[in-house]
Design a protein around this motif. Structure first.
Motif, PDB file in Angstrom:
ATOM      1  N   TYR A  30      -4.819   6.487  -1.434  1.00 59.53           N
ATOM      2  CA  TYR A  30      -4.146   5.235  -1.130  1.00 59.53           C
ATOM      3  C   TYR A  30      -4.289   4.277  -2.307  1.00 59.53           C
ATOM      4  CZ  TYR A  30      -3.511   6.603   3.723  1.00 59.53           C
ATOM      5  OH  TYR A  30      -3.113   7.239   4.865  1.00 59.53           O
ATOM      6  N   SER A  31      -3.170   3.699  -2.720  1.00 56.07           N
ATOM      7  CA  SER A  31      -3.157   2.769  -3.847  1.00 56.07           C
ATOM      8  C   SER A  31      -2.522   1.456  -3.426  1.00 56.07           C
ATOM      9  CB  SER A  31      -2.358   3.347  -5.012  1.00 56.07           C
ATOM     10  OG  SER A  31      -2.915   4.563  -5.468  1.00 56.07           O
ATOM     11  N   CYS A  32      -3.024   0.379  -3.993  1.00 56.46           N
ATOM     12  CA  CYS A  32      -2.428  -0.923  -3.736  1.00 56.46           C
ATOM     13  C   CYS A  32      -1.560  -1.316  -4.925  1.00 56.46           C
ATOM     14  CB  CYS A  32      -3.495  -1.971  -3.472  1.00 56.46           C
ATOM     15  SG  CYS A  32      -4.723  -2.157  -4.768  1.00 56.46           S
ATOM     16  N   TRP A  52       0.865  -1.181   0.000  1.00 56.79           N
ATOM     17  CA  TRP A  52       0.000   0.000   0.000  1.00 56.79           C
ATOM     18  C   TRP A  52       0.901   1.231   0.000  1.00 56.79           C
ATOM     19  CZ3 TRP A  52      -5.156   0.153  -0.657  1.00 56.79           C
ATOM     20  CH2 TRP A  52      -5.898  -1.006  -0.423  1.00 56.79           C
ATOM     21  N   PHE A  53       0.556   2.157  -0.862  1.00 56.59           N
ATOM     22  CA  PHE A  53       1.280   3.420  -0.953  1.00 56.59           C
ATOM     23  C   PHE A  53       0.246   4.538  -0.903  1.00 56.59           C
ATOM     24  CE2 PHE A  53       5.585   2.076  -2.160  1.00 56.59           C
ATOM     25  CZ  PHE A  53       5.346   0.721  -2.396  1.00 56.59           C
ATOM     26  N   ARG A  54       0.702   5.734  -0.575  1.00 54.97           N
ATOM     27  CA  ARG A  54      -0.225   6.860  -0.543  1.00 54.97           C
ATOM     28  C   ARG A  54       0.446   8.103  -1.102  1.00 54.97           C
ATOM     29  NH1 ARG A  54      -0.554   7.782   6.081  1.00 54.97           N
ATOM     30  NH2 ARG A  54       1.540   8.693   6.327  1.00 54.97           N
ATOM     31  N   GLN A  55      -0.411   8.984  -1.599  1.00 54.46           N
ATOM     32  CA  GLN A  55       0.091  10.236  -2.155  1.00 54.46           C
ATOM     33  C   GLN A  55      -0.820  11.368  -1.719  1.00 54.46           C
ATOM     34  OE1 GLN A  55       0.601  10.329  -6.438  1.00 54.46           O
ATOM     35  NE2 GLN A  55       2.106  11.969  -6.276  1.00 54.46           N
ATOM     36  N   VAL A  59      -8.657   8.868   1.077  1.00 60.43           N
ATOM     37  CA  VAL A  59      -8.863   8.850   2.522  1.00 60.43           C
ATOM     38  C   VAL A  59      -8.682  10.272   3.026  1.00 60.43           C
ATOM     39  CG1 VAL A  59      -7.950   8.072   4.743  1.00 60.43           C
ATOM     40  CG2 VAL A  59      -8.117   6.463   2.827  1.00 60.43           C
ATOM     41  N   THR A  60      -9.697  10.784   3.677  1.00 62.20           N
ATOM     42  CA  THR A  60      -9.643  12.139   4.219  1.00 62.20           C
ATOM     43  C   THR A  60      -9.932  12.083   5.714  1.00 62.20           C
ATOM     44  OG1 THR A  60     -10.411  13.061   2.117  1.00 62.20           O
ATOM     45  CG2 THR A  60     -10.548  14.482   4.062  1.00 62.20           C
ATOM     46  N   VAL A  61      -9.007  12.612   6.493  1.00 65.83           N
ATOM     47  CA  VAL A  61      -9.154  12.610   7.940  1.00 65.83           C
ATOM     48  C   VAL A  61      -9.300  14.051   8.408  1.00 65.83           C
ATOM     49  CG1 VAL A  61      -8.192  11.876  10.140  1.00 65.83           C
ATOM     50  CG2 VAL A  61      -7.699  10.562   8.060  1.00 65.83           C
ATOM     51  N   PRO A  95      -1.635  15.565  -1.658  1.00 64.63           N
ATOM     52  CA  PRO A  95      -1.482  16.655  -2.631  1.00 64.63           C
ATOM     53  C   PRO A  95      -0.136  17.347  -2.502  1.00 64.63           C
ATOM     54  CG  PRO A  95      -3.644  16.716  -1.631  1.00 64.63           C
ATOM     55  CD  PRO A  95      -2.874  15.686  -0.879  1.00 64.63           C
ATOM     56  N   GLY A  96       0.546  17.488  -3.629  1.00 60.66           N
ATOM     57  CA  GLY A  96       1.825  18.173  -3.641  1.00 60.66           C
ATOM     58  C   GLY A  96       2.994  17.355  -3.140  1.00 60.66           C
ATOM     59  N   LYS A  97       2.746  16.092  -2.834  1.00 58.27           N
ATOM     60  CA  LYS A  97       3.829  15.241  -2.319  1.00 58.27           C
ATOM     61  C   LYS A  97       4.020  14.022  -3.201  1.00 58.27           C
ATOM     62  CE  LYS A  97       3.320  16.530   2.544  1.00 58.27           C
ATOM     63  NZ  LYS A  97       3.177  16.005   3.937  1.00 58.27           N
ATOM     64  N   GLU A  98       5.168  13.400  -3.050  1.00 59.93           N
ATOM     65  CA  GLU A  98       5.435  12.185  -3.809  1.00 59.93           C
ATOM     66  C   GLU A  98       4.707  11.004  -3.172  1.00 59.93           C
ATOM     67  OE1 GLU A  98       9.888  13.138  -5.616  1.00 59.93           O
ATOM     68  OE2 GLU A  98       9.580  11.466  -4.243  1.00 59.93           O
ATOM     69  N   ARG A  99       4.497   9.988  -3.987  1.00 52.41           N
ATOM     70  CA  ARG A  99       3.899   8.761  -3.474  1.00 52.41           C
ATOM     71  C   ARG A  99       4.858   8.124  -2.480  1.00 52.41           C
ATOM     72  NH1 ARG A  99       1.744   4.567  -7.828  1.00 52.41           N
ATOM     73  NH2 ARG A  99       0.166   6.202  -8.020  1.00 52.41           N
ATOM     74  N   GLU A 100       4.320   7.716  -1.339  1.00 50.12           N
ATOM     75  CA  GLU A 100       5.185   7.145  -0.309  1.00 50.12           C
ATOM     76  C   GLU A 100       4.689   5.778   0.138  1.00 50.12           C
ATOM     77  OE1 GLU A 100       5.242   9.601   3.177  1.00 50.12           O
ATOM     78  OE2 GLU A 100       3.127   9.253   3.645  1.00 50.12           O
TER      79      GLU A 100
END
Length: 124
Positions: free
Chosen positions: A93-95, A35-38, A120-122, A40-45
């Motif tokens: 979030y991407s798989c 699982w990775f996430r990105q 995903v929004t918290v 706004p304005g940031k690289e996928r991590e």
């Protein structure tokens, strides 16, 4: 292999969500999953990964103790249970799946297959 992530949504800080990723096209039980996430304005991590057998899991320091990755090879699925969510967890979030060796599970370029992400929004 086609991957489809689901389960995202809007949740308050401290809440929980469970993401699912379903695979189709061919059995992917022999692949590692990540699982990775990105944001706004940031690289996928990197967020979390699990070996093909499920015997090895890895987490980003920022989610350790809060997130749990699991898989069900019979269902061709991988899950991400997210607890104690924080506003900084907000991202798409991407798989991903691939024939990835253990030492490279955290490296996004090691994965061959990617699914569309789920938001995903918290809120604070």
């Amino acid at each position: 292999v086609q991957l489809q992530a689901s389960g995202g949504g809007l949740v308050q800080a401290g809440g929980s969500l469970r993401l699912s990723c379903a695979a189709s096209g061919r059995p992917f039980s022999s692949y590692a999953k990540g699982w990775f996430r990105q944001a706004p304005g940031k690289e996928r991590e990197f967020v979390a990964a699990i070996s093909w057998s499920g015997g090895s899991t890895h987490y980003a320091d920022s989610v350790k103790g809060r997130f749990t990755i699991s898989r069900d090879n019979a269902k061709n699925a991988v899950y991400l249970q997210m607890n104690s969510l924080k506003p900084e967890d907000t991202a798409v979030y991407s798989c991903a799946a691939g024939n990835v060796i253990l030492s490279q599970l955290k490296m996004r370029d090691s994965y061959h297959y990617w699914g569309q992400g789920t938001q995903v929004t918290v809120s604070s």
